[in-house]
Motif scaffolding. Structure first.
Motif, PDB file in Angstrom:
ATOM      1  N   SER A   1      47.909 -71.122 -39.224  1.00  0.00           N
ATOM      2  CA  SER A   1      47.850 -72.134 -40.289  1.00  0.00           C
ATOM      3  C   SER A   1      48.963 -73.164 -40.082  1.00  0.00           C
ATOM      4  N   ARG A   2      48.544 -74.377 -39.757  1.00  0.00           N
ATOM      5  CA  ARG A   2      49.548 -75.442 -39.562  1.00  0.00           C
ATOM      6  C   ARG A   2      50.267 -75.737 -40.874  1.00  0.00           C
ATOM      7  N   GLU A   3      49.509 -75.679 -41.973  1.00  0.00           N
ATOM      8  CA  GLU A   3      50.087 -75.976 -43.285  1.00  0.00           C
ATOM      9  C   GLU A   3      51.198 -74.980 -43.635  1.00  0.00           C
ATOM     10  N   VAL A   4      50.916 -73.705 -43.416  1.00  0.00           N
ATOM     11  CA  VAL A   4      51.917 -72.683 -43.725  1.00  0.00           C
ATOM     12  C   VAL A   4      53.129 -72.853 -42.807  1.00  0.00           C
ATOM     13  N   ALA A   5      52.869 -73.124 -41.531  1.00  0.00           N
ATOM     14  CA  ALA A   5      53.960 -73.270 -40.563  1.00  0.00           C
ATOM     15  C   ALA A   5      54.878 -74.436 -40.919  1.00  0.00           C
ATOM     16  N   GLU A   6      54.285 -75.518 -41.400  1.00  0.00           N
ATOM     17  CA  GLU A   6      55.084 -76.714 -41.706  1.00  0.00           C
ATOM     18  C   GLU A   6      55.979 -76.521 -42.920  1.00  0.00           C
ATOM     19  N   GLN A   7      55.562 -75.659 -43.863  1.00  0.00           N
ATOM     20  CA  GLN A   7      56.371 -75.517 -45.073  1.00  0.00           C
ATOM     21  C   GLN A   7      57.358 -74.347 -45.018  1.00  0.00           C
TER      22      GLN A   7
ATOM     23  N   VAL B   1      53.937 -58.827 -40.642  1.00  0.00           N
ATOM     24  CA  VAL B   1      53.666 -59.369 -41.988  1.00  0.00           C
ATOM     25  C   VAL B   1      52.301 -60.043 -42.016  1.00  0.00           C
ATOM     26  N   ILE B   2      52.037 -60.878 -41.028  1.00  0.00           N
ATOM     27  CA  ILE B   2      50.771 -61.639 -41.018  1.00  0.00           C
ATOM     28  C   ILE B   2      49.571 -60.693 -40.928  1.00  0.00           C
ATOM     29  N   ASN B   3      49.670 -59.693 -40.056  1.00  0.00           N
ATOM     30  CA  ASN B   3      48.532 -58.781 -39.881  1.00  0.00           C
ATOM     31  C   ASN B   3      48.271 -57.937 -41.130  1.00  0.00           C
ATOM     32  N   ALA B   4      49.340 -57.598 -41.848  1.00  0.00           N
ATOM     33  CA  ALA B   4      49.170 -56.766 -43.044  1.00  0.00           C
ATOM     34  C   ALA B   4      48.763 -57.585 -44.262  1.00  0.00           C
ATOM     35  N   HIS B   5      49.246 -58.802 -44.365  1.00  0.00           N
ATOM     36  CA  HIS B   5      49.075 -59.539 -45.629  1.00  0.00           C
ATOM     37  C   HIS B   5      48.473 -60.936 -45.466  1.00  0.00           C
ATOM     38  N   GLY B   6      48.204 -61.359 -44.233  1.00  0.00           N
ATOM     39  CA  GLY B   6      47.622 -62.685 -44.003  1.00  0.00           C
ATOM     40  C   GLY B   6      48.711 -63.741 -43.856  1.00  0.00           C
ATOM     41  N   VAL B   7      48.380 -64.812 -43.154  1.00  0.00           N
ATOM     42  CA  VAL B   7      49.382 -65.849 -42.897  1.00  0.00           C
ATOM     43  C   VAL B   7      49.826 -66.530 -44.185  1.00  0.00           C
ATOM     44  N   GLU B   8      48.952 -66.555 -45.205  1.00  0.00           N
ATOM     45  CA  GLU B   8      49.297 -67.203 -46.481  1.00  0.00           C
ATOM     46  C   GLU B   8      50.481 -66.511 -47.167  1.00  0.00           C
ATOM     47  N   ALA B   9      50.736 -65.254 -46.776  1.00  0.00           N
ATOM     48  CA  ALA B   9      51.891 -64.546 -47.357  1.00  0.00           C
ATOM     49  C   ALA B   9      53.195 -65.270 -47.035  1.00  0.00           C
ATOM     50  N   LEU B  10      53.172 -66.079 -45.972  1.00  0.00           N
ATOM     51  CA  LEU B  10      54.398 -66.795 -45.591  1.00  0.00           C
ATOM     52  C   LEU B  10      54.595 -68.091 -46.390  1.00  0.00           C
ATOM     53  N   THR B  11      53.644 -68.388 -47.274  1.00  0.00           N
ATOM     54  CA  THR B  11      53.806 -69.553 -48.147  1.00  0.00           C
ATOM     55  C   THR B  11      54.976 -69.298 -49.105  1.00  0.00           C
ATOM     56  N   ASP B  12      55.850 -70.268 -49.213  1.00  0.00           N
ATOM     57  CA  ASP B  12      57.045 -70.147 -50.070  1.00  0.00           C
ATOM     58  C   ASP B  12      57.967 -69.006 -49.646  1.00  0.00           C
ATOM     59  N   ALA B  13      57.876 -68.596 -48.402  1.00  0.00           N
ATOM     60  CA  ALA B  13      58.776 -67.550 -47.901  1.00  0.00           C
ATOM     61  C   ALA B  13      59.808 -68.179 -46.968  1.00  0.00           C
TER      62      ALA B  13
ATOM     63  N   MET C   1      57.143 -80.655 -48.893  1.00  0.00           N
ATOM     64  CA  MET C   1      58.064 -80.711 -47.754  1.00  0.00           C
ATOM     65  C   MET C   1      59.149 -79.641 -47.903  1.00  0.00           C
ATOM     66  N   ARG C   2      59.492 -79.013 -46.773  1.00  0.00           N
ATOM     67  CA  ARG C   2      60.486 -77.934 -46.880  1.00  0.00           C
ATOM     68  C   ARG C   2      61.894 -78.521 -47.060  1.00  0.00           C
ATOM     69  N   HIS C   3      62.728 -77.719 -47.717  1.00  0.00           N
ATOM     70  CA  HIS C   3      64.099 -78.154 -47.986  1.00  0.00           C
ATOM     71  C   HIS C   3      65.064 -77.192 -47.299  1.00  0.00           C
ATOM     72  N   PRO C   4      66.252 -77.641 -46.947  1.00  0.00           N
ATOM     73  CA  PRO C   4      67.200 -76.726 -46.316  1.00  0.00           C
ATOM     74  C   PRO C   4      67.701 -75.661 -47.296  1.00  0.00           C
ATOM     75  N   LEU C   5      67.964 -74.499 -46.767  1.00  0.00           N
ATOM     76  CA  LEU C   5      68.456 -73.376 -47.571  1.00  0.00           C
ATOM     77  C   LEU C   5      69.619 -72.716 -46.828  1.00  0.00           C
ATOM     78  N   VAL C   6      70.750 -72.666 -47.479  1.00  0.00           N
ATOM     79  CA  VAL C   6      71.898 -71.952 -46.911  1.00  0.00           C
ATOM     80  C   VAL C   6      72.168 -70.759 -47.803  1.00  0.00           C
ATOM     81  N   MET C   7      72.150 -69.583 -47.194  1.00  0.00           N
ATOM     82  CA  MET C   7      72.297 -68.351 -47.972  1.00  0.00           C
ATOM     83  C   MET C   7      73.482 -67.558 -47.418  1.00  0.00           C
TER      84      MET C   7
END
Ligand SMILES: O=C[C@H](O)COP(=O)(O)O
Length: 254
Positions: free
Chosen positions: A198-204, A150-162, A1-7
């Protein structure tokens, strides 16, 4: 589950004294905060000092930019490898000020994104439309184009943990934040756009809002389901205001 991030993006502000005082202030007021990740992004010259000063606290450190190269004859640049060596964990990429003043294209930002991930650092990909694009009804078109680079160059999985930071350019440093409803609509669009692949990537994926976030408007913004924190400019230079924003995120997402 994603967590809030304040930067906190300090931009071109700071000194040795400010770095020491601000971190000391944040450590005092943020000791008991749980459930919200906090990261500060001082200018590169103060990163090492910041990393040492946050040691033992729940505050992370990030950079505001990196070069596309890791080493070599690139005078004046800082590499992702150097940032990692210094102890920084996050890198802001494609901020509108970099795109505007340093002519960074979607492709260059996507290249930097991959380098940051290869180094095991967390990229904070800034996207957002200008005022003219907003008035022309092009917000979704601009945001999807910047993400798709980003997605076209590296795939949607690149957004995991991003992290993605939606920052409407017209709201940055103007005191004119997007309304919570406006921001939520764009954040939902961004998440739905990623979910098509990817629903999984989008949710996290963490989607921060940025643009004139302050201690007064933060709580209402964080009350929106797709706003996972904030990328804060001006208000991150004051320990009191920044800590109110952090606490608002922690409370809203508890
Ligand atoms: O990176 C931060 C954003 O550019 C927002 O800046 P601001 O909070 O001063 O509007």
């Amino acid at each position: 589950m994603r967590h809030p991030l304040v930067m906190g993006n300090w931009k071109l502000n700071g000194s040795k004294q400010l770095t020491a005082d601000l971190i000391s202030g944040l450590r005092t007021v943020l000791t008991d905060v749980q459930g919200c990740k906090v990261v500060i992004a001082p200018p590169a010259l103060y990163l090492a000092q910041a990393v040492a000063a946050v040691e033992g606290s729940n505050i992370g450190v990030g950079a505001q930019n990196i070069d596309v190269n890791l080493s070599g004859a690139f005078t004046g640049e800082t590499s992702a490898e150097m940032l990692k060596d210094t102890g920084a964990g996050y890198v802001i990429l494609g901020h509108s000020e970099r795109r505007t003043y340093h002519h960074e294209t979607d492709e260059v930002v996507a290249e930097k994104f991959a380098i940051v991930k290869q180094q095991g650092l967390i990229p904070v990909l800034c996207i957002g439309e200008t005022e003219a694009e907003n008035e022309a009804g092009k917000t979704e078109e601009v945001c999807s184009r910047q993400i798709d680079a980003v997605i076209n160059a590296h795939g949607v999985e690149a957004l995991t943990d991003a992290v993605i930071a939606y920052e409407p350019v017209w709201a940055i440093g103007t005191g004119k934040s997007a309304t919570p409803a406006q921001a939520q609509a764009v954040h939902k669009f961004i998440r739905d756009h990623i979910a098509k692949q990817s629903r999984e990537v989008a949710e996290q994926v963490i989607i921060q809002y940025g643009g004139s976030v302050n201690d007064k408007n933060a709580a209402e913004l964080f009350g929106q389901p797709d706003i996972d924190g904030a990328l804060v400019g001006g208000a991150s230079l004051k320990a009191d205001a920044f800590s109110v924003i952090v606490k608002a995120a922690a409370a809203a997402k508890a």
